[in-house]
Design a protein around this motif. Sequence first.
Motif, PDB file in Angstrom:
ATOM      1  N   GLN A 228      56.113  52.868  27.149  1.00 34.78           N
ATOM      2  CA  GLN A 228      54.967  53.197  25.997  1.00 34.78           C
ATOM      3  C   GLN A 228      55.169  51.904  25.279  1.00 34.78           C
ATOM      4  N   TRP A 229      56.120  51.043  25.026  1.00 33.50           N
ATOM      5  CA  TRP A 229      56.093  49.990  24.135  1.00 33.50           C
ATOM      6  C   TRP A 229      55.283  48.750  24.806  1.00 33.50           C
ATOM      7  N   LEU A 230      55.170  48.553  25.822  1.00 38.34           N
ATOM      8  CA  LEU A 230      54.691  47.425  26.463  1.00 38.34           C
ATOM      9  C   LEU A 230      52.902  47.533  26.514  1.00 38.34           C
ATOM     10  N   GLY A 231      52.349  46.315  26.567  1.00 43.16           N
ATOM     11  CA  GLY A 231      50.983  46.217  26.749  1.00 43.16           C
ATOM     12  C   GLY A 231      50.491  46.159  28.095  1.00 43.16           C
ATOM     13  N   MET A 232      49.334  46.454  28.417  1.00 45.23           N
ATOM     14  CA  MET A 232      48.658  46.292  29.595  1.00 45.23           C
ATOM     15  C   MET A 232      48.627  44.770  29.947  1.00 45.23           C
ATOM     16  N   GLU A 233      48.693  44.487  31.187  1.00 45.60           N
ATOM     17  CA  GLU A 233      48.420  43.080  31.893  1.00 45.60           C
ATOM     18  C   GLU A 233      46.937  42.586  31.428  1.00 45.60           C
ATOM     19  N   SER A 234      46.884  41.411  31.439  1.00 51.66           N
ATOM     20  CA  SER A 234      45.458  40.723  30.947  1.00 51.66           C
ATOM     21  C   SER A 234      44.442  41.287  32.051  1.00 51.66           C
ATOM     22  N   VAL A 235      43.188  41.284  31.607  1.00 53.86           N
ATOM     23  CA  VAL A 235      41.974  41.761  32.540  1.00 53.86           C
ATOM     24  C   VAL A 235      41.998  40.511  33.646  1.00 53.86           C
ATOM     25  N   LEU A 236      42.109  39.265  33.405  1.00 50.26           N
ATOM     26  CA  LEU A 236      41.669  38.431  34.246  1.00 50.26           C
ATOM     27  C   LEU A 236      42.776  38.184  35.375  1.00 50.26           C
ATOM     28  N   SER A 237      44.176  38.494  34.820  1.00 53.89           N
ATOM     29  CA  SER A 237      45.111  38.429  35.807  1.00 53.89           C
ATOM     30  C   SER A 237      45.001  39.641  36.608  1.00 53.89           C
ATOM     31  N   LEU A 238      44.369  40.820  36.228  1.00 60.27           N
ATOM     32  CA  LEU A 238      44.490  41.770  37.223  1.00 60.27           C
ATOM     33  C   LEU A 238      43.111  41.557  38.014  1.00 60.27           C
ATOM     34  N   GLU A 239      41.979  40.995  37.673  1.00 57.17           N
ATOM     35  CA  GLU A 239      41.007  40.585  38.324  1.00 57.17           C
ATOM     36  C   GLU A 239      41.477  39.769  39.427  1.00 57.17           C
ATOM     37  N   GLU A 240      42.332  38.772  39.178  1.00 61.63           N
ATOM     38  CA  GLU A 240      42.655  37.862  40.279  1.00 61.63           C
ATOM     39  C   GLU A 240      43.452  38.439  41.359  1.00 61.63           C
ATOM     40  N   LYS A 241      44.244  39.631  40.907  1.00 57.11           N
ATOM     41  CA  LYS A 241      45.060  40.373  42.162  1.00 57.11           C
ATOM     42  C   LYS A 241      44.076  40.944  42.925  1.00 57.11           C
ATOM     43  N   ILE A 242      43.195  41.592  42.179  1.00 51.56           N
ATOM     44  CA  ILE A 242      42.155  42.519  43.049  1.00 51.56           C
ATOM     45  C   ILE A 242      41.313  41.671  44.054  1.00 51.56           C
ATOM     46  N   LYS A 243      41.162  40.416  43.606  1.00 52.68           N
ATOM     47  CA  LYS A 243      40.365  39.374  44.727  1.00 52.68           C
ATOM     48  C   LYS A 243      41.276  39.263  45.793  1.00 52.68           C
ATOM     49  N   LYS A 244      42.621  38.915  45.458  1.00 56.21           N
ATOM     50  CA  LYS A 244      43.542  38.499  46.464  1.00 56.21           C
ATOM     51  C   LYS A 244      43.712  39.511  47.522  1.00 56.21           C
ATOM     52  N   LEU A 245      43.714  40.799  46.968  1.00 53.45           N
ATOM     53  CA  LEU A 245      43.767  41.923  47.903  1.00 53.45           C
ATOM     54  C   LEU A 245      42.583  42.094  48.568  1.00 53.45           C
ATOM     55  N   GLN A 246      41.398  42.053  48.066  1.00 49.42           N
ATOM     56  CA  GLN A 246      40.111  42.282  48.840  1.00 49.42           C
ATOM     57  C   GLN A 246      40.212  41.117  49.948  1.00 49.42           C
ATOM     58  N   SER A 247      40.350  39.761  49.628  1.00 46.79           N
ATOM     59  CA  SER A 247      40.210  38.801  50.715  1.00 46.79           C
ATOM     60  C   SER A 247      41.256  38.912  51.457  1.00 46.79           C
ATOM     61  N   ASN A 248      42.532  39.525  51.627  1.00 44.71           N
ATOM     62  CA  ASN A 248      43.226  39.712  52.493  1.00 44.71           C
ATOM     63  C   ASN A 248      43.329  40.913  53.527  1.00 44.71           C
ATOM     64  N   LEU A 249      42.712  41.834  52.702  1.00 49.48           N
ATOM     65  CA  LEU A 249      42.720  43.307  53.466  1.00 49.48           C
ATOM     66  C   LEU A 249      41.563  43.464  54.050  1.00 49.48           C
ATOM     67  N   LYS A 250      40.481  43.276  53.566  1.00 47.82           N
ATOM     68  CA  LYS A 250      39.013  43.559  53.931  1.00 47.82           C
ATOM     69  C   LYS A 250      38.962  42.943  55.586  1.00 47.82           C
ATOM     70  N   PRO A 251      39.086  41.738  55.747  1.00 50.44           N
ATOM     71  CA  PRO A 251      39.102  41.282  57.266  1.00 50.44           C
ATOM     72  C   PRO A 251      39.831  42.051  58.308  1.00 50.44           C
ATOM     73  N   LYS A 252      40.716  42.578  57.838  1.00 49.74           N
ATOM     74  CA  LYS A 252      41.665  43.556  58.612  1.00 49.74           C
ATOM     75  C   LYS A 252      41.134  44.993  58.757  1.00 49.74           C
ATOM     76  N   GLY A 253      40.276  45.229  58.485  1.00 51.94           N
ATOM     77  CA  GLY A 253      39.701  46.520  58.733  1.00 51.94           C
ATOM     78  C   GLY A 253      39.967  47.546  57.603  1.00 51.94           C
ATOM     79  N   ILE A 254      40.547  46.969  56.499  1.00 46.82           N
ATOM     80  CA  ILE A 254      41.177  47.916  55.406  1.00 46.82           C
ATOM     81  C   ILE A 254      40.223  48.184  54.408  1.00 46.82           C
TER      82      ILE A 254
END
Length: 566
Positions: A433-459
């Motif tokens: 509860q004392w911590l802040g949320m990670e930045s939006v830009l950082s989270l968006e970069e992680k999502i793009k990385k997951l999409q680019s690596n997983l979608k081609p594998k049929g996930i």
Amino acid sequence: MHWKMRQKIERLREEETTLLPVKSFGSVPVNVALVFPNAYELGMSNLGFQAIYRQINSRPDSLCHRAFLFRGFPAHTIEAIQPLGNYDIVGFSVSFELDYVNLLKILQDANIPLFTRDREDLLVMAGGPAATFNPEPLFPFVDFFVIGEGEEVIHEIIDTYRDNKGSPKETILEKLAQIEGVYVPRFYDIEYNERGGVDKFEVKPPAPPKVRRRWVKNLDAFNTETAVLTPNTEFKDMFLVEVSRGCGRNCRFCMAGYCYRVPRVRALEKIIERAEFAAKYGKRVGLVGAAVSDYPKIDELSEELAKRDIKFSVSSLRADTLREPLLRGLSLSGHKTLTIAPEAGSQRLRDVINKGITEDHVLDSIDLAQKFGIKNFKLYYIIGLPTETSGDIEEMIDFLTRVKEKMVAGGNKTGLLTVSINPFIPKPFTPFQWLGMESVLSLEEKIKKLQSNLKPKGIKVLYESPRVSQIQAALARGDRTTAMMLYKVHLEGGDLSRFKRVEMEGKNVEYYAHREFDLDDMLPWDHIDIGLGREYFVEEYKRALKGQVTRRCTEEICNVCKICRK
């Protein structure tokens, strides 16, 4: 009211099967409008909403009629097609922070003054998970909050209102403030320092210094189950039955795990009895609990339901407690998809959040499900967890790739593997509860990385918007200043995108979502007592940073937080 609105309500009502007597408006001393601040389809899928509806209507001196958000029209009750302002109490069941803007819209459309100070007689009440762990962002709009579970305390509220009906509003609120589990904000003066911590806190008698959460000790004393059957909901073919409440898994990110402690279960015989009742209506039984597979007699329950040819579904599962009787029962019930939640991308990070499952648990669950003909899998993950690194994301990608390969190698070439990605939102009354949320830009970069690596594998990759999650985080961790930001957004039309442009006292959504507190700061929600002390959360926070796990607690074993013994 507009004829289209009347037609819509009448159609919904005609298609309902109400399992309780419906009382006429004004026929009893206390008339309550219970509002779910979102669509009818969502509200009628909410078991907590139906539970309070059942309890109020079980009394001879009160009635409860339901209302929902109907966009473009003022809310009217389903049972009586009455405007909300005609009722004695308007109660909101608030499960999600993003519904706060809907609450204000519903009040305004009903011509009910938004601010408590402007309402003379009508009382506005709010309860539910979001209202329990931090009511402050709604403080000027709601006369009183139910903190915790409502099945017992709602009767004390109705008694108090009935006995004092006709008295000045201030008198009624003074009486309500003396009920354990009721929070009346007007009796608390709070000011904040520049860092967002509480600088001044004063309580006006007769309100208590801290508001203690209510919780039901004996679940079998209440039938927490579907009260109204309707085809116009996500669970249209289902009769919901609560099998357990609370969770002792000690997952450090999960607000519900702490706010609904102690873990409690219903008697097996009681669940079977209600399942047989549901079968009379030809309905599948939806078993509801924090982790249904953790129910101590889940194997026996699954076998008994199968023996009676009663089909069932479950609200949640744990990969480490899945066994053959449950999977067999789900398969016989027609389940095509198994949903489980590894949550974190690596074992190191699962230890940080105290998830308590391993990759082997997940793989074994998939093997077992495929054995019983369940071919589709959905895995839930959280990104942006405390201490998360790029290495954790890489491990997640590697593991999901192996899952897909394992499915295909086992002959399951048509099965779908879906991954749901959700940004981490630090919630009150958790070790983070004392911590802040990670930045939006950082989270968006992680999502793009997951999409680019997983979608081609049929996930298939689904994800929650980090920008929307940021608003949710700001409201979850907000204070009384946040309430005025909410009011500004409402005045500008209520669209969530408006939060980007709104600020109060130099503070905006980014400030509230990402701010961090010191461990000794007085937090905006510290006057709420959920039964667990600050020292417990501090210790769990420190254990998390060390990667130390905390053992699970159950109804029989209480040696971690000691809340059961208080």
